[in-house]
Design a protein around this motif. Structure first.
Motif, PDB file in Angstrom:
ATOM      1  N   MET A   1       0.835  -1.203   0.000  1.00 38.60           N
ATOM      2  CA  MET A   1       0.000   0.000   0.000  1.00 38.60           C
ATOM      3  C   MET A   1       0.871   1.254   0.000  1.00 38.60           C
ATOM      4  SD  MET A   1      -3.227  -0.813  -0.030  1.00 38.60           S
ATOM      5  CE  MET A   1      -4.010   0.645   0.628  1.00 38.60           C
ATOM      6  N   LEU A   2       0.426   2.254  -0.719  1.00 36.01           N
ATOM      7  CA  LEU A   2       1.165   3.510  -0.761  1.00 36.01           C
ATOM      8  C   LEU A   2       0.765   4.391   0.408  1.00 36.01           C
ATOM      9  CD1 LEU A   2       0.924   4.484  -4.547  1.00 36.01           C
ATOM     10  CD2 LEU A   2       2.789   3.301  -3.401  1.00 36.01           C
ATOM     11  N   ASP A   3       1.733   5.111   0.971  1.00 34.28           N
ATOM     12  CA  ASP A   3       1.383   6.089   1.989  1.00 34.28           C
ATOM     13  C   ASP A   3       0.858   7.354   1.308  1.00 34.28           C
ATOM     14  OD1 ASP A   3       3.601   7.557   1.079  1.00 34.28           O
ATOM     15  OD2 ASP A   3       4.922   6.685   2.591  1.00 34.28           O
ATOM     16  N   ASP A   4       0.321   8.271   2.100  1.00 27.80           N
ATOM     17  CA  ASP A   4      -0.310   9.470   1.544  1.00 27.80           C
ATOM     18  C   ASP A   4       0.676  10.300   0.729  1.00 27.80           C
ATOM     19  OD1 ASP A   4      -2.685   8.758   2.688  1.00 27.80           O
ATOM     20  OD2 ASP A   4      -2.436  10.033   4.467  1.00 27.80           O
ATOM     21  N   ARG A   5       1.910  10.377   1.172  1.00 24.84           N
ATOM     22  CA  ARG A   5       2.903  11.167   0.445  1.00 24.84           C
ATOM     23  C   ARG A   5       3.163  10.577  -0.940  1.00 24.84           C
ATOM     24  NH1 ARG A   5       8.774  11.595   3.081  1.00 24.84           N
ATOM     25  NH2 ARG A   5       8.758   9.406   2.444  1.00 24.84           N
ATOM     26  N   SER A   6       3.297   9.257  -1.001  1.00 26.56           N
ATOM     27  CA  SER A   6       3.548   8.591  -2.282  1.00 26.56           C
ATOM     28  C   SER A   6       2.362   8.754  -3.228  1.00 26.56           C
ATOM     29  CB  SER A   6       3.843   7.101  -2.058  1.00 26.56           C
ATOM     30  OG  SER A   6       5.009   6.924  -1.287  1.00 26.56           O
ATOM     31  N   LYS A   7       1.145   8.655  -2.669  1.00 23.60           N
ATOM     32  CA  LYS A   7      -0.048   8.839  -3.496  1.00 23.60           C
ATOM     33  C   LYS A   7      -0.104  10.251  -4.070  1.00 23.60           C
ATOM     34  CE  LYS A   7      -3.055   5.492  -1.134  1.00 23.60           C
ATOM     35  NZ  LYS A   7      -4.266   5.343  -0.286  1.00 23.60           N
TER      36      LYS A   7
ATOM     37  N   TYR B   1      -1.404   4.500 -14.310  1.00 23.60           N
ATOM     38  CA  TYR B   1      -2.644   5.140 -14.765  1.00 23.60           C
ATOM     39  C   TYR B   1      -3.851   4.496 -14.089  1.00 23.60           C
ATOM     40  CZ  TYR B   1      -0.707   7.921 -18.656  1.00 23.60           C
ATOM     41  OH  TYR B   1      -0.059   8.856 -19.418  1.00 23.60           O
ATOM     42  N   ARG B   2      -3.838   3.155 -14.002  1.00 20.74           N
ATOM     43  CA  ARG B   2      -4.978   2.461 -13.402  1.00 20.74           C
ATOM     44  C   ARG B   2      -5.166   2.880 -11.952  1.00 20.74           C
ATOM     45  NH1 ARG B   2      -9.475   1.425 -14.298  1.00 20.74           N
ATOM     46  NH2 ARG B   2      -8.824   0.551 -16.294  1.00 20.74           N
ATOM     47  N   LEU B   3      -4.089   2.944 -11.166  1.00 20.23           N
ATOM     48  CA  LEU B   3      -4.202   3.365  -9.774  1.00 20.23           C
ATOM     49  C   LEU B   3      -4.707   4.805  -9.684  1.00 20.23           C
ATOM     50  CD1 LEU B   3      -3.735   2.523  -6.837  1.00 20.23           C
ATOM     51  CD2 LEU B   3      -1.411   3.437  -7.015  1.00 20.23           C
ATOM     52  N   PHE B   4      -4.220   5.653 -10.580  1.00 21.26           N
ATOM     53  CA  PHE B   4      -4.656   7.049 -10.617  1.00 21.26           C
ATOM     54  C   PHE B   4      -6.150   7.137 -10.916  1.00 21.26           C
ATOM     55  CE2 PHE B   4      -5.558  10.656 -13.488  1.00 21.26           C
ATOM     56  CZ  PHE B   4      -5.330  11.715 -12.621  1.00 21.26           C
ATOM     57  N   VAL B   5      -6.594   6.411 -11.934  1.00 15.95           N
ATOM     58  CA  VAL B   5      -8.001   6.458 -12.353  1.00 15.95           C
ATOM     59  C   VAL B   5      -8.915   5.900 -11.263  1.00 15.95           C
ATOM     60  CG1 VAL B   5      -9.647   5.373 -13.931  1.00 15.95           C
ATOM     61  CG2 VAL B   5      -7.593   6.463 -14.837  1.00 15.95           C
ATOM     62  N   ASP B   6      -8.488   4.819 -10.622  1.00 14.66           N
ATOM     63  CA  ASP B   6      -9.351   4.147  -9.660  1.00 14.66           C
ATOM     64  C   ASP B   6      -9.425   4.853  -8.312  1.00 14.66           C
ATOM     65  OD1 ASP B   6      -9.938   2.221 -11.495  1.00 14.66           O
ATOM     66  OD2 ASP B   6      -8.595   0.704 -10.670  1.00 14.66           O
ATOM     67  N   THR B   7      -8.350   5.530  -7.887  1.00 11.65           N
ATOM     68  CA  THR B   7      -8.314   6.036  -6.511  1.00 11.65           C
ATOM     69  C   THR B   7      -8.032   7.528  -6.378  1.00 11.65           C
ATOM     70  OG1 THR B   7      -5.938   5.569  -6.222  1.00 11.65           O
ATOM     71  CG2 THR B   7      -7.474   3.775  -5.745  1.00 11.65           C
TER      72      THR B   7
ATOM     73  N   SER C   1      11.768   6.354  -6.843  1.00 10.17           N
ATOM     74  CA  SER C   1      12.418   5.059  -6.991  1.00 10.17           C
ATOM     75  C   SER C   1      11.515   3.944  -6.478  1.00 10.17           C
ATOM     76  CB  SER C   1      13.749   5.056  -6.235  1.00 10.17           C
ATOM     77  OG  SER C   1      14.377   3.789  -6.348  1.00 10.17           O
ATOM     78  N   ASP C   2      10.855   4.202  -5.335  1.00 14.56           N
ATOM     79  CA  ASP C   2       9.922   3.212  -4.790  1.00 14.56           C
ATOM     80  C   ASP C   2       8.749   2.988  -5.736  1.00 14.56           C
ATOM     81  OD1 ASP C   2      11.501   2.987  -2.541  1.00 14.56           O
ATOM     82  OD2 ASP C   2      10.305   4.387  -1.339  1.00 14.56           O
ATOM     83  N   LEU C   3       8.207   4.074  -6.315  1.00 14.76           N
ATOM     84  CA  LEU C   3       7.092   3.956  -7.261  1.00 14.76           C
ATOM     85  C   LEU C   3       7.520   3.175  -8.502  1.00 14.76           C
ATOM     86  CD1 LEU C   3       5.604   7.584  -7.072  1.00 14.76           C
ATOM     87  CD2 LEU C   3       4.679   5.504  -6.027  1.00 14.76           C
TER      88      LEU C   3
END
Length: 334
Positions: free
Chosen positions: A1-7, A71-77, A47-49
């Motif tokens: 799971m990504l933390d808020d900063r990564s998102k 893109y999918r993660l961006f579109v979905d969340t 780098s983590d992404l």
């Protein structure tokens, strides 16, 4: 799971890349995200992404671009759809073919990509059938659909039927099977062959076969508008291979119909991003689609096909409003 900063950084990277079309570096990302982070911290997050397969570094560039998974993660969340003034557009109730054509043009002009509409699915039910003797062992079959479409097919028979026999066979079909699905008629006839005179039963079986073929030939039609818009999209114009694959897809309408049929098997607007599955065959293409209805029943699909680097929030609005306009125009057509 990504933390808020990564998102937040991923969201900023995707939005910046969609807007500019250029790989996003750490300095640009720092400004776009509004986070007070050191360049080193941002590089570590990127780098983590990248390790997660959400972004990638193209060639030798220091910047990053989103992958299909990103893109999918961006579109979905992370995607937020802003309200825009698209409701001013309209489609007047008219002949279904004209409504569909106008809808494809509207999708194309609003998106500046390719508008695609699958015309309303025709029913596989016949309303009326007639036989006309043309010559020895040649019979014209006239099939009328509930929508009033007329299909003519010539069949070659083993026996030479008189016009009286042809009228008898047509009357039997019209009185017993009108309103039934063609495949159901075929099955029912097969079971009733023993009670029918063999020569009449054989004629009716042949007629049902050509009726099924005639209806299926006109069952779906793909209307495409705006293919040339892709010539001005840098993602395609800079790579003739990408452009060629896209145009090949538009030429292969059977494949495009299957593709749109898959994307339309759900309620509301759906987004399919190239490369993430077998649904969209090319990594550089995405589809934003929606089914449309007539009198509350889903009859077809429409959508926008463009590069994966598209403004998904705006495409969702364009497809959603066009779907509603088409549904309204077809439902109110008299």
């Amino acid at each position: 799971m990504l933390d808020d900063r990564s998102k937040l950084l991923l969201k900023a990277l995707v939005e910046r890349y969609i807007a500019d079309g250029q790989p996003v570096g750490s300095r640009t990302l720092s400004k776009a995200s509004g986070l007070e982070l050191s360049p080193a911290t941002i590089r570590n997050v990127m780098s983590d992404l990248e390790d997660l397969g959400l972004i990638v570094s193209p060639h030798t560039s220091a910047g990053r671009i989103p992958t299909a998974r990103g893109y999918r993660l961006f579109v979905d969340t992370m995607l937020t759809v802003r309200s825009e003034q698209l409701a001013a557009h309209s489609l007047a109730p008219d002949q279904p073919q004209k409504v569909i054509s106008n809808a494809a043009n509207l999708l194309s002009s609003l998106s500046q990509f390719v508008g695609v509409v699958i015309a309303p699915r025709r029913t596989s039910v016949f309303h009326h059938i007639e036989f006309l003797r043309l010559s020895e062992r040649r019979v014209l079959v006239i099939i009328v659909s509930p929508e009033g479409d007329v299909q003519n097919r010539v069949i070659f028979t083993e026996l030479d039927y008189s016009q009286a026999q042809l009228v008898e066979a047509a009357n039997f079909l019209n009185s017993h099977y009108v309103g039934m699905d063609i495949e159901m008629v075929r099955q029912r006839l097969q079971g009733e062959m023993d009670s029918l005179r063999s020569e009449i039963g054989t004629l009716m079986q042949a007629a049902v076969t050509v009726s099924s073929d005639a209806i299926s030939e006109t069952r779906d039609e793909v209307i495409i508008s705006g293919e040339r818009n892709l010539l001005s999209v840098s993602d395609f114009s800079s790579d003739m291979g990408h452009l060629r694959r896209a145009f090949e897809l538009f030429e292969q309408k059977a494949q495009l119909m299957r593709l749109m049929d898959i994307t339309g098997q759900a309620e509301g607007v759906r987004i399919f991003i190239g490369g993430e599955s077998q649904v969209v065959p090319f990594e550089d293409l995405s589809i934003v689609s929606s089914p449309y209805e007539v009198d509350g029943k889903v009859v077809g699909t429409l959508g926008v096909i463009g590069p994966t680097r598209m403004a998904y929030d705006r495409m969702i609005q364009i497809v959603d409003i066009t779907s509603k306009l088409v549904s309204n125009a077809l439902s109110h057509h008299k």
